[in-house]
Each structure stands twice: as C-alpha cells, then as structure tokens.
Design an enzyme around this catalytic site. Structure first.
Site, PDB file in Angstrom:
ATOM      1  N   LYS A  53     -35.852 -65.097  66.505  1.00  0.00           N
ATOM      2  CA  LYS A  53     -35.673 -66.472  66.025  1.00  0.00           C
ATOM      3  C   LYS A  53     -35.233 -67.376  67.179  1.00  0.00           C
ATOM      4  CE  LYS A  53     -34.659 -64.811  61.389  1.00  0.00           C
ATOM      5  NZ  LYS A  53     -33.635 -64.395  60.424  1.00  0.00           N
ATOM      6  N   GLN A  97     -27.177 -64.582  60.194  1.00  0.00           N
ATOM      7  CA  GLN A  97     -28.029 -63.435  59.856  1.00  0.00           C
ATOM      8  C   GLN A  97     -27.315 -62.498  58.884  1.00  0.00           C
ATOM      9  OE1 GLN A  97     -31.275 -62.984  61.016  1.00  0.00           O
ATOM     10  NE2 GLN A  97     -31.330 -61.303  59.573  1.00  0.00           N
ATOM     11  N   ASP A 120     -31.802 -71.890  56.199  1.00  0.00           N
ATOM     12  CA  ASP A 120     -32.220 -70.769  55.339  1.00  0.00           C
ATOM     13  C   ASP A 120     -32.415 -71.234  53.895  1.00  0.00           C
ATOM     14  OD1 ASP A 120     -32.734 -68.343  56.534  1.00  0.00           O
ATOM     15  OD2 ASP A 120     -30.624 -67.732  56.636  1.00  0.00           O
TER      16      ASP A 120
END
Ligand code: NDP
Length: 286
Positions: A53, A97, A120
C-alpha cells in the site's frame, strides 16, 4: 469453460492510471494527497500488505508514509499516533492494518480516525453514510467489486444479488452498495439454511466466506455473474492462494467469473488509492 474471466489486474491498472492523473493534477494545484499506513506488530501477511500500500501510493505520486509500531505497543500509543495523523495536514488518508496484536481494540482505534481521513471506510460515520445513501468513504473491497461489475457491463438493477458472508469489511458494505445499485439483495452467513438453493437463485453471486473452494458449480445458476472475494491458502503449498469459489466447476456454469488470484484482490489496493484522492478532495473542498 463457458464463462468470461474478469481481469481484475487490468481494471485495477486502469483505476491506478486514473488516480495517478488526478494526483498529478492536484499537485499542480498545490495539493499532494498523503496516505499514512499504520502497522502494529510483525504479522508477515500484514507486513506485505502495508508495504504494498505504501509503495503503490508513492508510485502514483502521493505522499506516503508507513508507521511501524512494535507488537508491544499499548492502546494509548496507537491512539496517540492516530490522533497525531488526524492533525497532520500532509496526511489525507489513515489506514490501520488489521488484525492488531492481541489485546488491542481495532474498533476503538477506528473510531478515533477522522471520518474524512478514514480511507478504509470502516468508521461508524462512514458506515452510516453508506447505509443512508450519503456520500462518504466506502470500504475498498466492495467498492472494487462494484467497479468490476461496471467495467464488465453488469447493471445490478433488478437483479437478485446473493452475498455469502456478512462481515463488516466485505459482506455488509457489499450488500449496501448492491442495494444502492437497485439489486434485490440476500445476505447469507454460517446460520443460513439452504445455502446452495439460495445461491442458485442469484443473478450475481458474491462469495466472501474465507472457506477454500466451498462454492462449487452446483451453487450457481446458469449464466450468473460470480465474484470471488475469498483469499485462502492452499494446504501443502507455501505461496498458492485460491478463492471461496471452485473456479473450474463454477466457470462451466457462470457467464462471468473472477479468478483468484487476479480478480478482486488487485482492486482492493486500487480503490484504496482512489479513496485517498477522494479524501484529499473532501478535506480541501476540491
Ligand atoms: P470473516 O471471517 O469476517 O467473515 C466470513 C463470513 O462468512 C461470516 O459472515 C460467516 O458467517 C460466513 N461463513 C463462514 N462459514 C460459512 C458457511 N459455511 N456458510 C455460509 N457462510 C459462512 O471474513 P471476511 O469477510 O473478512 O473475508 C472473507 C474472505 O475474503 C476471506 O477469505 C478473506 O481473506 C477475503 N478478503 C479478501 C479481500 C480482497 O482484497 N480480495 C479483502 C478482505 C477479505 P457468520 O457471520 O455467521 O460467522
């Protein structure tokens, strides 16, 4: 095989090209979108995901930072980092994460992220916006599935969409997006009876279960569109992954199908990049 295989890599590359163009334009206007990825602990899969990412954001011209905290980090330390990133004007997207190491509460961390920086799409405010049909940041994997459907000319309107899986990161937001696109939506889970029969009524079947090749051709209505979100290790192989769908038998029956790897997976990271640009625009009123 009769189904057409959906090329997620190709569509993801297209999304990333669009993002790179937008980033270049925003930079000319004096705005560099910034992504901060937070990794707590040393889970090997998470290390790979976060590095990808961070690297992809950088390659697309964004400001990109990977923050690593040790597995021993406290809830307060993670919270402090998130709050610092909330205040950082160079950062427009924050991603923590998951999974976090045992003892840390991911929901509490997500609630601290500024909803405008929640790339997200997991913050309760963004979840609420999604279900209310309001603009906001949408979870990347389901957003990627919608883009794949669009690219392959599948309009969910009036179709029966069946989703197997009701997680907060895939199944539920997938249901909201398909509903918003005017599909009639059924969500299945581990307590669903007659799973096979329900799946066989689907025009669009989305598998997000986490069970290796559970959905065989017998679960699929002839001509259905099959989207396989699953990523499962194959026992006995170090690097091989397969989906929740048994590709070979499903492809005999479906009209369109995503492979694993190379289907939904590449879309997730591409949509994260798109969300970061969107977040930058939202914060700067562009
Ligand atoms: P979760 O484990 O959070 O959810 C799985 C869901 O499947 C649950 O709702 C569960 O039901 C349901 N389920 C489990 N067993 C059965 C069964 N036998 N019959 C019917 N339903 C069942 O998983 P995620 O949603 O996080 O992920 C699903 C899969 O997608 C995983 O393989 C994951 O690796 C992959 N994934 C892929 C991504 C990508 O980028 N391509 C991104 C995110 C995930 P219940 O709620 O009743 O427990």
């Amino acid at each position: 095989m009769s189904a057409t295989v959906i090329d997620g890599k190709q569509v993801a590359a297209r999304v990333q090209e669009e993002v790179a163009r937008e980033v270049a334009q925003l930079k000319e206007e004096g705005l560099t979108p910034g992504l901060a990825v937070v990794l707590v602990g040393d889970d090997p899969a998470s290390q790979v995901y976060t590095a990808n990412k961070e690297r992809t954001a950088r390659e697309l011209g964004m400001h990109s930072v990977l923050h690593k905290l040790p597995a021993t980090a406290s809830q307060d330390e993670v919270a402090e980092l998130v709050q610092r990133l909330n205040r950082d004007p160079a950062i427009h997207g924050i991603l923590v994460q998951s999974p976090l190491p045992e003892g840390l509460d991911i929901d509490a961390v997500v609630r601290l992220i500024d909803p405008l920086k929640d790339v997200d799409g997991f913050h309760p405010e963004n979840v609420g916006r999604l279900w209310l049909g309001q603009d906001g940041l949408v979870p990347c994997t389901p957003a990627g599935v919608m883009r794949l459907l669009q690219e392959y000319g599948v309009d969910p309107k009036g179709k029966h969409a069946v989703i197997v899986g009701r997680s907060n990161i895939v199944g539920k937001p997938m249901a909201a997006l398909l509903l918003r696109a005017h599909a009639t939506v059924t969500v299945c889970h581990s307590r669903t009876v007659d799973l096979k029969e329900t799946c066989r009524r689907a025009d669009i079947l989305v598998a997000a279960v986490g069970k290796l090749q559970m959905i065989t051709g017998e679960y699929i209505k002839p001509g259905a569109v099959v989207i396989d979100v699953g990523i499962n290790p194959v026992p006995g192989y170090k690097r091989r992954i397969r989906g929740d769908v048994d590709f070979d038998s499903a492809a005999e029956v479906a009209s369109l199908i995503t492979p694993v790897p190379g289907g939904v997976g590449p879309m997730t990271i591409a949509m994260l990049m798109a969300n970061t640009v969107k977040a930058a625009r939202l914060q700067c009123g562009r």
